[in-house]
Structure formats: structure tokens, C-alpha cells
Design a protein around this motif. Sequence first.
Motif, PDB file in Angstrom:
ATOM      1  N   GLU A 140      48.469  42.839  40.440  1.00  0.00           N
ATOM      2  CA  GLU A 140      49.400  43.613  41.266  1.00  0.00           C
ATOM      3  C   GLU A 140      49.794  44.906  40.580  1.00  0.00           C
ATOM      4  O   GLU A 140      50.057  45.929  41.229  1.00  0.00           O
ATOM      5  CB  GLU A 140      50.637  42.751  41.559  1.00  0.00           C
ATOM      6  CG  GLU A 140      51.594  43.336  42.589  1.00  0.00           C
ATOM      7  CD  GLU A 140      52.759  44.053  41.971  1.00  0.00           C
ATOM      8  OE1 GLU A 140      53.488  44.740  42.702  1.00  0.00           O
ATOM      9  OE2 GLU A 140      52.941  43.941  40.732  1.00  0.00           O
ATOM     10  N   ASN A 141      49.788  44.891  39.242  1.00  0.00           N
ATOM     11  CA  ASN A 141      50.194  46.078  38.490  1.00  0.00           C
ATOM     12  C   ASN A 141      49.115  47.152  38.470  1.00  0.00           C
ATOM     13  O   ASN A 141      49.405  48.304  38.152  1.00  0.00           O
ATOM     14  CB  ASN A 141      50.551  45.689  37.052  1.00  0.00           C
ATOM     15  CG  ASN A 141      51.789  46.417  36.558  1.00  0.00           C
ATOM     16  OD1 ASN A 141      52.706  46.674  37.329  1.00  0.00           O
ATOM     17  ND2 ASN A 141      51.809  46.737  35.282  1.00  0.00           N
ATOM     18  N   ILE A 142      47.875  46.782  38.802  1.00  0.00           N
ATOM     19  CA  ILE A 142      46.792  47.775  38.833  1.00  0.00           C
ATOM     20  C   ILE A 142      47.126  48.896  39.810  1.00  0.00           C
ATOM     21  O   ILE A 142      47.115  50.082  39.468  1.00  0.00           O
ATOM     22  CB  ILE A 142      45.458  47.105  39.204  1.00  0.00           C
ATOM     23  CG1 ILE A 142      44.978  46.203  38.066  1.00  0.00           C
ATOM     24  CG2 ILE A 142      44.395  48.157  39.519  1.00  0.00           C
ATOM     25  CD1 ILE A 142      43.723  45.404  38.399  1.00  0.00           C
ATOM     26  N   GLY A 143      47.418  48.522  41.046  1.00  0.00           N
ATOM     27  CA  GLY A 143      47.743  49.523  42.052  1.00  0.00           C
ATOM     28  C   GLY A 143      49.104  50.143  41.840  1.00  0.00           C
ATOM     29  O   GLY A 143      49.289  51.358  42.025  1.00  0.00           O
ATOM     30  N   ALA A 161      43.073  44.551  44.795  1.00  0.00           N
ATOM     31  CA  ALA A 161      43.526  43.857  43.591  1.00  0.00           C
ATOM     32  C   ALA A 161      44.778  43.027  43.881  1.00  0.00           C
ATOM     33  O   ALA A 161      44.911  41.888  43.411  1.00  0.00           O
ATOM     34  CB  ALA A 161      43.805  44.868  42.474  1.00  0.00           C
ATOM     35  N   ALA A 162      45.697  43.589  44.681  1.00  0.00           N
ATOM     36  CA  ALA A 162      46.914  42.854  45.034  1.00  0.00           C
ATOM     37  C   ALA A 162      46.589  41.616  45.859  1.00  0.00           C
ATOM     38  O   ALA A 162      47.170  40.544  45.641  1.00  0.00           O
ATOM     39  CB  ALA A 162      47.865  43.773  45.800  1.00  0.00           C
ATOM     40  N   ILE A 163      45.661  41.739  46.804  1.00  0.00           N
ATOM     41  CA  ILE A 163      45.284  40.589  47.633  1.00  0.00           C
ATOM     42  C   ILE A 163      44.734  39.460  46.761  1.00  0.00           C
ATOM     43  O   ILE A 163      45.115  38.286  46.911  1.00  0.00           O
ATOM     44  CB  ILE A 163      44.243  41.010  48.692  1.00  0.00           C
ATOM     45  CG1 ILE A 163      44.897  41.928  49.738  1.00  0.00           C
ATOM     46  CG2 ILE A 163      43.634  39.786  49.378  1.00  0.00           C
ATOM     47  CD1 ILE A 163      43.918  42.525  50.731  1.00  0.00           C
ATOM     48  N   VAL A 164      43.841  39.788  45.825  1.00  0.00           N
ATOM     49  CA  VAL A 164      43.281  38.770  44.919  1.00  0.00           C
ATOM     50  C   VAL A 164      44.394  38.138  44.084  1.00  0.00           C
ATOM     51  O   VAL A 164      44.413  36.923  43.851  1.00  0.00           O
ATOM     52  CB  VAL A 164      42.205  39.395  44.010  1.00  0.00           C
ATOM     53  CG1 VAL A 164      41.727  38.379  42.967  1.00  0.00           C
ATOM     54  CG2 VAL A 164      41.027  39.891  44.830  1.00  0.00           C
ATOM     55  N   GLY A 165      45.357  38.957  43.646  1.00  0.00           N
ATOM     56  CA  GLY A 165      46.467  38.439  42.852  1.00  0.00           C
ATOM     57  C   GLY A 165      47.326  37.454  43.613  1.00  0.00           C
ATOM     58  O   GLY A 165      47.723  36.404  43.070  1.00  0.00           O
TER      59      GLY A 165
END
Length: 592
Positions: free
Chosen positions: A66-69, A244-248
Amino acid sequence: MEYSASTIKLGSRISCHFHYKDQSPCLVFIKTTLIHFIPTSQASKMDGKKGGFRACCFVFALGALENIGFVANMVSMVIYFHYLLKFDIPTSSNTLTNFLGSVCLLSLLGGFISDTYLNRLYTILIFGSLEVIGLSMVTIQAYSKDLRPDITCEKSCIKGGIALMFYGSLSILAIGTGGVKGALPALGADQFDSKDPKGAKQLGSYFNWYMLSTTFGAMIGVTFVVWVSINKDWYWGFFMGTMAAIVGFIAIALGKPFYHYPPLRSSPLLRIAQVIVVAFKNRRLTLPENPDELFEINDIDKYQYDEKLPHTNQFRLLDKAAIVPLETFPQPWKVCTVTQVEEVKVLTRMLPILASTIIMNTCLAQLQTFSVLQGAFMDQHIFGKKFPPASIPIFPLVFMTFLIPIYEFVVVPFARKITGHPSGITQLQRVGVGLILSIISMGVAGIIEVKRRDQSIKDPFNPISLFWLSFQYGIFGLADMFTIVGLMEFFYKEAPSGMKSLATSFAWLSLSFGYFLSSAFVDIMNAVTKKIAPSKKGWIEGDNLDESNLNLFYWFLAVLSTLNFVVYLLCASWYKYKEDTAESETESRNDQ
């Protein structure tokens, strides 16, 4: 049915232990016509098959993904606002800090809901859905030319449907991201029993590893995602953050069988309100000389609170809420327990600590706005390769990935042998180190800006290297590592049992006020300096940093941070840790 000794309090209810056949001991509470059966084994013990670092792996996964985006947007959106949406430099900075401030402020909502109405996991998933929707809307706007200002527009370009899409997407994204950040750290911390010596050590380690996981995500965000956004297209960067958030969120949901969930409590805001209202009603009553005469839960009733807080002598005015007036039947809004009053006292003692960390987060806002814009006026080639200004935080992040394990495996065990504290040093000492480093960072930032501006004016075609910004970022990266982890652990450990998520969100609340204060400082500083400066121009005005005095603004924050540190020392010295209070109370009773 086998009964043991019972306790009767003021005729309001009957409490007793009993065994039914071969079943485990239970507590039975009779309140008017409602009977509650609470198995003591379930009420007080953490399931050994759940919790621990195994459950936290899913928390770490979401923290990183989630922190990636989030971090990529945090460091690059000011460029997106300025160049694609046609905001000027101060408006670009203020728009971003207002957005980030809203995210951190709304973390209180996630913390409140996860303490009271939903468990932490469901709170994360619901707000996570909103975060994904908000990211998707931002991605769509960046992709569609019809939803962006015309390239020839120079001023007031965001209006009509474009403005609706822009502010709507940021609002939904702020609500979703804030709710997730308000519940996620507490979900991981819930997997450890802080009352157990081993669990207390693991809890301190958890916050360090949580910081490391978010650091890994931030590294990917400020390098790969930012590079894609600037060199390919903005919508690709936003799309990567969305995926990336969806996978998280899928990962955090998969961990459901492994989580330990503390029981939900009554509304913390309601309990706080009850203490304030009842204390006001009883303001004319005289406090008893012996605090033991105040109304309190007994040891059997303690299951409702998970802990029984000892009485303290601070804020004695609130103790009047625990006075039972004559001919008054104990019930909510008429009398509060000592434990309930002490919960409010704990939160009140936290407020000065919270307030004295706001200025540091105002300094952090400058690194995410003006320092990024500084990079646009510098030579962006490092080691022979072009480096996006928004990616400069990679230097402190890489440093932190090595420093956090060293701190956990070397510094903490060494300090633990000296201090005897489970975390090596206290949380407030850790925060103090971060505040000192933030002062140094702002001083260095001002010096670097003088060097950059002088060279740019002298030889515009030969600017200084972007690498110079790594010094202020590196120092502040260390400051952030000490402060944010120290604050989260401090608020979680010191908070009453029914307010863990809400109190942990105070760390984000400090960030929120810091961002909002940054926006206010920029506007106020421009307004004041425009009147008193000989040039009749504000310190940070227009689109050309070479004509501004950003260095003076940095040094102003350094001086203000120094004064704030003095205030913090006074607040930290005055604060009494909850554990220390309990020990002192126990010792005093033993002496008697």
C-alpha cells in the motif's frame, strides 16, 4: 453447578465464579433481567495458535504494497499538480499538504471504528475499497485528456467537471487511505501480549519491522513508480500504485485465520464524554481524602475494561466524576469508575506530547514539496544517469533498510542491558532524538538552497548536482525513523485497552496538523514578507525559486523547531508512563 465466593456491589448486580459440570470457569453477571456468561479462559488469554509474527507477516505485506503508491504520490504529486494541472508553486505545495493532512486526520476515523464497531481487519478492507476507488479515479483523470486542463491554459485551469473529478478523487482517496492507516498498525500490535515480558519485547520489535516493511514499499515507490510516472506517463504510475494496493488488501484478507482480535469496547468518545459531563455535574462536590472511596470496578468486573487502572493525582478535577452522590444509583452519566476517569487522564497526558511533535512534521512537509521542486532547478544527473527529483528520498530509505536491522539487533539489546527497558530506550527518548535530527535537517536544507540559488544565478547552465539534496533527506530520514516509530509504540502502549487504534492514530494526527500548519505557514509567511521585504515580494512566491528566499523559510523552521524541542523536553519530563504509575501505586500500597 458449582459456585465459589461472590462479590456484591451496591446492590446493582451480582458477580460470582462458577463451574458448570466439567466446563472451564466462567463469570456470570446479573444486570436487571440480562445475564452475561463470560468464560474466563476466553476473556483474559490470547489464543496461542493465533497472533505473533506469523500473523504480522500479512500486515507487513500490506504495509509495503500500500505504501508503494502512497509514497510515490506523496513525493511526486507536487510535480503533477504544477506541470500537468497548471497550479503555481505555492498552490501545488498547499494542495499536496492539505491532501496529506486530510489523509492523516482521517486516520482517526479508521481508529475509532476499529476500536468500537468493526474489528481491525474489516475496517481495513472497507476503507481499502475506498482507497482503490480513489486511486482508480486519479488514474482515469491522468489518462483522459478530457479530464485534464488544456495544455495552453495558464491560470485557473481546474474548474467544472475537471474540478469535480479532481477534488472528488482526492477526497475518496484521503478517506480510504486514512482509514487504513488508522487501523493497520494496531492490527499488527494486537498480535502480542504487552503484559507478558516476552510479548513486550516483541511489541517493540514489531514497530521496527513495520517501519522496515513500509520503507521497502517506499523505496519501490520513489524509484520505479516515480520513474515511470515522469518518464512514461503519469497514469501508468498511478495504475501501478492501484494494482499494488489491490494485491496488498488481498494479502491482508488471506491472513484472517491467523489474527487475534481483541474484544470491541463501547465508544471511547462516549466514555470520554461521560467523564467530562459527570465531572461537571459534580463540580461542587468535595473530593474524599482517600481515593479508595471513589467508585471503582472490582477485580471480577475487570473483564469489561481488560485492565484496571490505578488512581493518579494528576487532573484531580476529573476525579469528581467518580464520586457517588448520596441516594444515587451507580449508572452511566451519573457516576464513572476510577478506571474510566484514568482513561481520560491518560489521553490528556498524551496531548502535550502530540502537540510538541507537530512542528517536526511541518518540516517533513517541506521535503515532500519545496525540496522536490528544488530538484527541478538542479542538475539531475547522478553517476552519469538522469535521476528524477522526486526519487531523491531513495538515499535515506536505503540507509534506513540497513539501519533498522542494526538498531533492532545491535543497539536495542545493548541499550536493554543498560536500561532494562524492553525497547532499549523509552519511546519518548526515541522521539527526542528524532526532533534533534529534524532541526539539523532544516538547517542543512537552508545552506543547500543558498548554494543552489547562488550557482543558478551565477551560471544557469551549470547548476549544482541533485545529489546535494540527499543530505537534508538523509538526516530527516533518520529523524522520521526515530520519531514515527517511537510515537506509534508510545501511543499504543500507553493507551487504555479500548482505545488502542484511536490512540495509535495520534501519530498520524501529528502528521496531519504538521501538513496543515505547513500550508498556513506558507500563506502567512508570504503575506507578511510581502509587506516588510524591500522587494515587496513574499519569501516563496511565483514560479521561480531563484527569485525566492526559500532558505530563510527553512531557517525559520529550524529556529521554531529548536524552541519546540525545549517545550518537548518539558512535556516529556512531566509525563508519567502508565507502567511506572502502576508500579508506584503497588509499591505505596505494599508500604502501607
